[in-house]
Scaffold this active site. Structure first.
Site, PDB file in Angstrom:
ATOM      1  CB  CYS A  42     -11.795   8.133  11.245  1.00  0.00           C
ATOM      2  SG  CYS A  42     -12.887   6.698  11.214  1.00  0.00           S
ATOM      3  CG  HIS A  43     -16.104   7.940  15.869  1.00  0.00           C
ATOM      4  ND1 HIS A  43     -16.766   8.762  14.987  1.00  0.00           N
ATOM      5  CD2 HIS A  43     -16.534   8.287  17.106  1.00  0.00           C
ATOM      6  CE1 HIS A  43     -17.586   9.556  15.660  1.00  0.00           C
ATOM      7  NE2 HIS A  43     -17.461   9.298  16.940  1.00  0.00           N
ATOM      8  CB  THR A  44     -11.071   3.899  13.260  1.00  0.00           C
ATOM      9  OG1 THR A  44     -12.320   3.428  12.750  1.00  0.00           O
ATOM     10  CG2 THR A  44     -10.128   2.708  13.410  1.00  0.00           C
ATOM     11  CG  HIS A  63      -7.746   5.399   9.123  1.00  0.00           C
ATOM     12  ND1 HIS A  63      -7.946   5.880  10.407  1.00  0.00           N
ATOM     13  CD2 HIS A  63      -8.981   5.146   8.620  1.00  0.00           C
ATOM     14  CE1 HIS A  63      -9.247   5.900  10.657  1.00  0.00           C
ATOM     15  NE2 HIS A  63      -9.900   5.467   9.593  1.00  0.00           N
ATOM     16  CD  GLU A  64     -12.113   9.591   6.805  1.00  0.00           C
ATOM     17  OE1 GLU A  64     -13.064   8.803   6.895  1.00  0.00           O
ATOM     18  OE2 GLU A  64     -12.078  10.668   7.430  1.00  0.00           O
ATOM     19  CB  CYS A  93      -3.294 -10.517  -0.750  1.00  0.00           C
ATOM     20  SG  CYS A  93      -4.442 -11.926  -0.587  1.00  0.00           S
ATOM     21  CB  CYS A  96      -6.395 -14.527   0.908  1.00  0.00           C
ATOM     22  SG  CYS A  96      -7.762 -13.418   0.474  1.00  0.00           S
ATOM     23  CB  CYS A  99      -8.141 -12.656  -3.372  1.00  0.00           C
ATOM     24  SG  CYS A  99      -7.985 -11.110  -2.437  1.00  0.00           S
ATOM     25  CB  CYS A 107      -8.596  -9.068   0.679  1.00  0.00           C
ATOM     26  SG  CYS A 107      -6.866  -9.566   0.829  1.00  0.00           S
ATOM     27  NE  ARG A 111      -0.686  -8.571   0.857  1.00  0.00           N
ATOM     28  CZ  ARG A 111      -0.020  -9.639   1.254  1.00  0.00           C
ATOM     29  NH1 ARG A 111       1.180  -9.893   0.748  1.00  0.00           N
ATOM     30  NH2 ARG A 111      -0.536 -10.429   2.171  1.00  0.00           N
ATOM     31  CB  CYS A 162     -12.052   5.648   6.515  1.00  0.00           C
ATOM     32  SG  CYS A 162     -12.603   4.540   7.846  1.00  0.00           S
ATOM     33  NE  ARG A 356     -14.322  11.111   9.138  1.00  0.00           N
ATOM     34  CZ  ARG A 356     -15.105  10.184   9.676  1.00  0.00           C
ATOM     35  NH1 ARG A 356     -16.011  10.535  10.585  1.00  0.00           N
ATOM     36  NH2 ARG A 356     -14.984   8.910   9.348  1.00  0.00           N
TER      37      ARG A 356
END
Length: 361
Positions: A42-44, A63-64, A93, A96, A99, A107, A111, A162, A356
């Site tokens: 991913c670009h992130t 992360h994906e 969570c 918060c 939530c 959120c 977590r 993602c 991708r």
């Protein structure tokens, strides 16, 4: 006991990523150990490599992801070893202020695992978006592992974690696209194409894809675009208005994130239409708009964070749409690669050659 696995690490700002052996601890309370089967590039992840997110190097990228639960920590009751999961970087969570007001998709205290993964010399790693899945195994909070149908192929469904969720949710959740709506999507990369797919599945009667690349516009039709506009030599606002009887669209989605595309989206809306920004801008970018236009055109200007998704609700839904052949997740996969090819995949991404690249383990 701890696990030594291969993983992709960004050691310092702007430097090529390296495949290193890292140490992943056994899960503690509220954590799960996941054996990663596939993870999208991913670009992130590139933003982390470039130091554009923060300076907490070294980063464990990726992360994906999709994979199987290998072990669970104490107090984990809704997952067991062998469960097939897609990882989410938002795990509400439940406590918060957002939530508690019934808006878990916003959120403010999501977590992630409490324990840290590390290099062999003990240097702690910062996992990208709290996940770090360019690795044979990763440690996440139990709430980040969303159980889905094991019939789904990991190299396809990992993208729900993602990019696909961000685009799909920008249309369906943030933009509220419904039956009979008209929609324009600026930017036909992975996120933009997912927005096109989401709008089409939500019942939009006209979905207009806008890009400067004819090849990407051709690809957008695969995901449900009914019309295309090449904005390199055409005024996209005028073209979109012409395609909508002179009115503009009900929902305009900016999947690029620049001042020029934001303005295009703003002015290609119908009166009281919705603008959704899902493309991430550079921090120094600003946009100028006449205040009278903000007032007189009405409607809503929204930012879409992770498609305003609730992973436990939305991930299984998208997987079901994929398995029923309504959502072409496989169409987003341009190439399958190994951990050793992530740096090459970043170069392909920069050149705009892929929707991708997916690491398959």
């Amino acid at each position: 006991m701890a696990h030594e696995v291969r993983a992709v690490v960004a050691v310092k700002k702007g430097a090529p990523v390296e495949v290193r052996t890292i140490v992943v601890p056994d899960p503690g309370p509220g954590e799960v150990l996941v054996s990663v089967q596939a993870c999208g590039v991913c670009h992130t992840d590139l933003h982390y490599r470039e130091g554009a997110i923060n300076d907490d190097f070294p980063f464990l990228l990726g992360h994906e992801a999709a994979g199987t639960v290998e072990a669970v920590g104490a107090d984990v009751t809704d997952l067991v070893p062998g469960d097939y999961v897609v990882l989410a970087w938002r795990a509400p969570c439940g406590a918060c202020r957002s939530c508690l007001r019934g808006r878990p998709w916003y959120c403010f205290d999501s977590r992630s695992a409490d324990q840290q993964m590390a290099l062999l010399d003990g240097t702690p790693l910062s996992p990208a978006l709290g996940i770090g899945a360019f690795a044979e195994k990763t440690l996440v909070a139990a709430g980040q592992a969303v159980k889905v149908d094991p019939a789904a192929r990991p190299e396809a469904v990992c993208l729900i974690g993602c990019g696909v969720m961000a685009g799909y949710g920008a249309a369906v959740n943030t933009g509220g696209v419904g039956r009979g709506d008209t929609v324009a999507v600026i930017g036909c990369g992975g996120v933009g194409d997912a927005a096109i797919a989401g709008a089409s599945l939500a019942g939009a009667r006209r979905v207009i894809a806008v890009d400067i690349d004819d090849a990407k516009l051709d690809g957008a039709a695969r995901f449900g675009a009914t019309h295309t506009v090449n904005s390199r030599g055409t005024d996209p606002v005028a073209a979109v208005r012409e395609l909508t009887g002179g009115h503009g669209v009900d929902v305009a989605i900016d999947a690029v994130g620049t001042p020029s595309t934001y303005k295009q989206a703003f002015y290609m809306r119908d009166h009281a239409g919705v603008l959704v920004q899902v493309g991430v801008p550079d921090p120094e970018m600003t946009v100028d708009l006449p205040l009278i236009d903000l007032f007189s055109r009405g409607g809503a200007l929204k930012s879409s964070w992770y498609g305003d998704c609730l992973p436990t609700r939305d991930f299984p839904l998208l997987v079901d749409q994929y398995l029923s052949r309504r959502l072409d997740l496989g169409g987003f996969v341009s190439e399958k690669i190994t951990l050793d090819q992530v740096e090459e995949a970043f170069a392909s991404m920069r050149r705009g050659e892929v929707l991708r690249s997916v690491v398959v383990l």
